[in-house]
Enzyme design. Structure first.
Site, PDB file in Angstrom:
ATOM      1  N   ASP A  62       0.830  -1.200   0.000  1.00  0.00           N
ATOM      2  CA  ASP A  62       0.000   0.000   0.000  1.00  0.00           C
ATOM      3  C   ASP A  62       0.875   1.265   0.000  1.00  0.00           C
ATOM      4  OD1 ASP A  62      -2.791   0.980   0.408  1.00  0.00           O
ATOM      5  OD2 ASP A  62      -1.956   1.848   2.223  1.00  0.00           O
ATOM      6  N   GLU A  64       1.714  -0.556  -5.054  1.00  0.00           N
ATOM      7  CA  GLU A  64       0.644   0.404  -5.313  1.00  0.00           C
ATOM      8  C   GLU A  64       1.307   1.773  -5.189  1.00  0.00           C
ATOM      9  OE1 GLU A  64      -3.313   2.553  -3.781  1.00  0.00           O
ATOM     10  OE2 GLU A  64      -1.539   2.263  -2.581  1.00  0.00           O
TER      11      GLU A  64
HETATM   12  C1  BGC Z   1      -5.527   2.167  -0.439  1.00  0.00           C
HETATM   13  C2  BGC Z   1      -6.652   3.023  -0.001  1.00  0.00           C
HETATM   14  C3  BGC Z   1      -6.312   3.611   1.345  1.00  0.00           C
HETATM   15  C4  BGC Z   1      -4.963   4.357   1.307  1.00  0.00           C
HETATM   16  C5  BGC Z   1      -4.433   4.640   2.668  1.00  0.00           C
HETATM   17  C6  BGC Z   1      -4.436   3.181  -0.567  1.00  0.00           C
HETATM   18  O1  BGC Z   1      -3.881   3.493  -1.598  1.00  0.00           O
HETATM   19  O2  BGC Z   1      -5.749   1.489  -1.633  1.00  0.00           O
HETATM   20  O3  BGC Z   1      -7.854   2.326   0.040  1.00  0.00           O
HETATM   21  O4  BGC Z   1      -7.291   4.520   1.726  1.00  0.00           O
HETATM   22  O5  BGC Z   1      -4.003   3.572   0.670  1.00  0.00           O
HETATM   23  O6  BGC Z   1      -3.990   3.449   3.242  1.00  0.00           O
END
Ligand code: BGC
Length: 573
Positions: free
Chosen positions: A221, A285
């Site tokens: 993340d 991500e």
């Molecule tokens: C997740 C989100 C989340 C954020 C903070 C991201 O990119 O996919 O759903 O709100 O990280 O953790």
């Protein structure tokens, strides 16, 4: 002709996998209104039959759920809402029996404010050793009343909260504490300080914890956020979720909190941990907005792959797709990483609705009843065409739960049921992401469409989903569900190899996929106008069969807003 990609020479499982994203609270419930691990385990057969090779689960760890589990209080235990650790192990075991790999979510940029570290950091005052795990600073200005810098939270508002201003401050040991802490997201998600060796040790141990329990990889993340410039200089621009720095003005200094070079050292360290376990995947991500930056995250000694958000935010237009496809493959090939293809996730308006808006691209952050409503038929049709366009491209495919049903966004959720912190932190200016997180419809005729045995569902489901329910679609040979099954089956049969983008005389995007020992597979996507197929073309897959509203002749033509796969010689298919 432009050769986009030559066949892979290495074959780690994640290079060409179809990876199905499960959003645990909304996939299937074995009890009440919130989905759980029991529900997931009972439906793994469905995912297998769809043709997926792996699942990725959004967080199911212990959490106060201020950001739907992306606020983790204990990285090693399952939230009771979803089950317990035995249920997680049983789920992983069942997935493995079905030959599905399991990717779990790792949230290393921030913890929950209920995490033991942060609680100790609050309770222990300014000298607490746990403060070193986070970014605590004195405020600026008279009495330290101003935040330490001008950074903005991705969810809206400032990225700092003063300890004594917290809702739990009155009567607590920190009620007079005037220090501030950094949170790039909600105030309940304090950012970790990755210059602290203890943070490194803790995450190495968390990786091992889930690998020892059978996890086959991690989705990381906010992978572009972990390293910050320790000087914390001012930088007041909004860095957007998914589209990254695309709206930041040019000629401003590089962000001190996003995409810092030091972040790569962290992934090299993790790769060292993962190397003890075979071929686990590390998936970034990272919202960057430039594939040139993206490729740095997937160098051989770092992560395995990264979500291709440039593809996700691309409008459904020929020139845009041509560019993003060629660029993504070229950039990833330069470092030997597979490209990924992704159209939806739990943070964006579902593709089947986004493509039905007058302005495509990333789209709004949620849709409300009085805002522009998507053209549902057009959106669903284009989304299927985009799925078929990407499914024969080299690389791995991510599909978000419900895309196989052509599920649209819920665009009329009442504000009272919203839970996304974005909605609250922007004082309702943005609807937030709840509309793409509505529980799945499994059974057309059941309360909550069979999502839970007791007929409840944590968000209301639109009535129109009756027709889209899984059981209805399973029986309809022309349904979206059966189209996806056929497409993923064919993808395995034809295999992925090299890809060549053709310069055609007429409209449409054409490419040829050549897998070793197979006949070439031709893929054509028609955008605003139909595309004529060459003589002798035998169609093996057509997205228009699913959404064609009569009248259009599929034979000989690829109708507008659709994709066709064809072979010239069918032998081998
Ligand atoms: C997740 C989100 C989340 C954020 C903070 C991201 O990119 O996919 O759903 O709100 O990280 O953790």
């Amino acid at each position: 002709m432009q050769i986009l990609h030559r066949a892979n020479e290495t074959h780690e499982w994640w290079r060409e996998a179809v990876i199905y994203q499960i959003y645990p609270r909304s996939f299937a419930s074995s009890g009440g209104p919130i989905g759980d691990l029991g529900g997931i385990t009972s439906r793994l057969g469905y995912i297998k039959q769809l043709g997926a090779d792996a699942i990725w689960l959004s967080p199911f760890y212990r959490s106060p759920q201020k950001d739907a589990g992306y606020d983790v209080a204990d990285y090693r235990s399952v939230d009771p809402m979803f089950g317990d650790n035995h249920a997680a192990e049983a789920m992983i075991e069942k997935a493995h029996l079905l030959d599905l790999k399991v990717i779990v979510d790792l949230v290393p940029n921030h913890t929950s404010d209920q995490h033991a570290w942060f609680q100790a950091a609050l309770a222990g005052g300014k000298d607490a050793p746990e403060r070193a795990h986070y970014w605590f600073r004195d405020g600026k200005g008279e009495g330290g009343n101003e935040p330490p810098n001008d950074w903005l939270s991705v969810f809206g508002g400032p990225a700092w909260t003063r300890v004594k201003d917290r809702a739990d401050a009155p009567g607590s040991p920190w009620e007079n504490d005037d220090s501030w802490y950094l949170h790039l997201f909600d105030s309940s998600q304090p950012d970790l300080n990755w210059t602290d060796p203890a943070v490194h040790e803790e995450f190495n141990s968390i990786l091992r914890y889930w690998l020892d329990r059978g996890a086959d990889g991690f989705r990381v993340d906010v992978a572009h956020g972990l390293a910050k410039d320790p000087e914390l200089p001012d930088w007041q621009y909004h860095w957007d979720m998914v589209s990254g720095g695309s709206e930041v003005p040019e000629n401003v200094p590089a962000p001190p909190q996003w995409n810092r070079p030091e972040v790569h050292e962290i992934y090299r360290e993790w790769r060292g941990v993962l190397n003890d376990y075979g071929q686990p995947a590390l998936v970034a991500e990272a919202w960057l907005g430039d594939p040139k930056d993206m490729k740095l995250y997937v160098r051989r000694d770092e992560m395995s792959q990264a979500f291709n958000f440039d593809f996700l935010i691309s409008p459904f237009e020929e020139a845009a797709y041509r560019k993003v496809i060629a660029e993504s493959l070229a950039e990833m090939d330069a470092v030997g990483a597979p490209t990924t293809w992704v159209l939806s996730n739990h943070d964006v308006v579902r593709a089947a609705s986004r493509f039905g808006l007058s302005t495509m691209g990333k789209g709004p952050n949620g849709i409300r009843a009085w805002e522009e409503q998507p053209d549902a038929a057009l959106g669903a049709r284009r989304a299927l065409a985009a799925h078929a366009l990407q499914a024969a491209l080299p690389g791995s495919l991510y599909i978000y739960q419900g895309e196989e049903l052509s599920l649209p966004e819920h665009t009329s959720l009442p504000d009272e049921v919203r839970q996304d912190p974005t909605f609250f932190r922007t004082n309702g200016a943005e609807a937030g992401r709840d509309g793409c997180r509505v529980p799945l419809p499994w059974l057309a005729e059941h309360p909550s469409f069979g999502f839970s045995p007791d007929g409840s569902s944590w968000l209301p489901q639109p009535h129109e989903w009756t027709e889209l329910a899984m059981d209805r679609q399973a029986l309809d040979p022309n349904s979206s569900l059966n189209f996806f099954k056929k497409m993923y089956q064919l993808r395995k049969v034809v295999g992925l190899g090299s890809a060549e983008l053709l310069e055609a005389d007429g409209p449409g995007l054409h490419y040829v996929s050549r897998a070793q020992g197979r006949d070439p597979l031709h893929i054509v996507t028609a955008f605003d106008e139909p595309v004529e197929l060459p003589a002798g073309a035998r169609v093996v897959l057509a997205s228009s069969e699913v959404t064609q509203a009569g009248g259009e002749k599929a034979e000989g033509y690829v109708p507008a807003n659709s994709t066709v796969w064809y072979v010239v010689d069918r032998q081998g298919l």
